[in-house]
Design a protein around this motif. Structure first.
Motif, mmCIF file in Angstrom:
data_model
loop_
_atom_site.group_PDB
_atom_site.id
_atom_site.type_symbol
_atom_site.label_atom_id
_atom_site.label_comp_id
_atom_site.label_asym_id
_atom_site.label_seq_id
_atom_site.Cartn_x
_atom_site.Cartn_y
_atom_site.Cartn_z
ATOM 1 N N HIS A 17 0.893 -1.165 0.000
ATOM 2 C CA HIS A 17 0.000 0.000 0.000
ATOM 3 C C HIS A 17 0.929 1.211 0.000
ATOM 4 O O HIS A 17 1.716 1.378 0.932
ATOM 5 C CB HIS A 17 -0.892 -0.024 1.245
ATOM 6 N N ILE A 18 0.844 2.029 -1.030
ATOM 7 C CA ILE A 18 1.746 3.178 -1.182
ATOM 8 C C ILE A 18 0.901 4.452 -1.300
ATOM 9 O O ILE A 18 -0.110 4.467 -1.999
ATOM 10 C CB ILE A 18 2.636 3.028 -2.440
ATOM 11 N N VAL A 19 1.328 5.496 -0.600
ATOM 12 C CA VAL A 19 0.647 6.789 -0.657
ATOM 13 C C VAL A 19 1.699 7.864 -0.882
ATOM 14 O O VAL A 19 2.744 7.846 -0.233
ATOM 15 C CB VAL A 19 -0.113 7.095 0.664
ATOM 16 N N TRP A 20 1.425 8.802 -1.819
ATOM 17 C CA TRP A 20 2.327 9.932 -2.011
ATOM 18 C C TRP A 20 1.522 11.160 -2.408
ATOM 19 O O TRP A 20 0.371 11.059 -2.794
ATOM 20 C CB TRP A 20 3.449 9.602 -2.990
ATOM 21 N N VAL A 21 2.154 12.329 -2.257
ATOM 22 C CA VAL A 21 1.435 13.599 -2.422
ATOM 23 C C VAL A 21 2.190 14.551 -3.347
ATOM 24 O O VAL A 21 3.410 14.489 -3.447
ATOM 25 C CB VAL A 21 1.212 14.296 -1.055
ATOM 26 N N LEU A 65 -2.487 0.332 -4.330
ATOM 27 C CA LEU A 65 -2.321 -1.006 -3.791
ATOM 28 C C LEU A 65 -1.782 -1.837 -4.940
ATOM 29 O O LEU A 65 -2.455 -1.987 -5.967
ATOM 30 C CB LEU A 65 -3.666 -1.532 -3.305
ATOM 31 N N VAL A 66 -0.561 -2.325 -4.808
ATOM 32 C CA VAL A 66 0.126 -2.917 -5.950
ATOM 33 C C VAL A 66 0.870 -4.190 -5.546
ATOM 34 O O VAL A 66 1.396 -4.293 -4.440
ATOM 35 C CB VAL A 66 1.103 -1.887 -6.574
ATOM 36 N N GLY A 110 9.045 12.447 -0.168
ATOM 37 C CA GLY A 110 8.852 11.114 0.392
ATOM 38 C C GLY A 110 7.584 10.433 -0.070
ATOM 39 O O GLY A 110 6.864 10.909 -0.947
ATOM 40 N N TYR A 111 7.320 9.295 0.541
ATOM 41 C CA TYR A 111 6.094 8.544 0.301
ATOM 42 C C TYR A 111 5.895 7.599 1.477
ATOM 43 O O TYR A 111 6.817 7.348 2.255
ATOM 44 C CB TYR A 111 6.152 7.767 -1.023
ATOM 45 N N PHE A 112 4.693 7.082 1.618
ATOM 46 C CA PHE A 112 4.377 6.094 2.642
ATOM 47 C C PHE A 112 4.258 4.751 1.957
ATOM 48 O O PHE A 112 3.661 4.636 0.888
ATOM 49 C CB PHE A 112 3.041 6.440 3.317
#
Length: 146
Positions: A17-21, A65-66, A110-112
């Motif tokens: 699960h990856i989140v970025w802005v 989600l990958v 960055g990213y989560f």
């Protein structure tokens, strides 16, 4: 996403699960920009042999989600996604580059990232329905603001 995948010498289940802005978390991922980001994420993931399970591009962040094969590192995948998409966005929308705050960087640094394990279905639902929940909370807050 519940099944194991195979390559020539490995059986794996590497789900993230990856989140970025965008930089400064600006609400810029809408309309044609959103569509371009969605298409490019899917295309680049396919190019890297990754499988997009869920994707939700919101105005100020991206949830992905990958499933990633073990030969692909997450940092390289994110470098590719963020780099290639930023270049394409700046070429497609030159006005974005003229804004002084971008400084040739579309995304924040960055990213989560989190591995997906036993709570896979819960995370899938979260990624899929998070935008609706966020809007509901936002509307609720606006009712109480004067």
């Amino acid at each position: 996403m519940g099944k194991y995948k195979k390559l020539s010498h490995v059986v794996y289940k590497c789900d993230y699960h990856i989140v970025w802005v965008p930089k400064y978390r600006l609400r810029i991922l809408k309309g044609a920009v959103k569509e371009l980001v969605e298409q490019d994420i899917r295309m680049l993931c396919e190019w890297k042999s990754c499988e997009v399970e869920e994707l939700n591009v919101q105005e100020d962040h991206v949830h992905l989600l990958v499933s990633v094969p073990p030969k692909v590192s997450i940092s390289k995948l994110m470098g590719t996604l963020k780099g290639k998409i930023a270049i394409k966005l700046f070429k497609s929308y030159p006005k974005l580059k003229k804004k002084p705050y971008w400084g040739n960087h579309f995304w924040s640094r960055g990213y989560f990232v989190s591995t997906v394990g036993l709570d896979e279905e819960m995370i899938k639902k979260y990624v899929k329905f998070q935008e609706k929940e966020e809007k509901r909370v936002e509307e609720q807050q606006q009712r109480f603001d004067f």
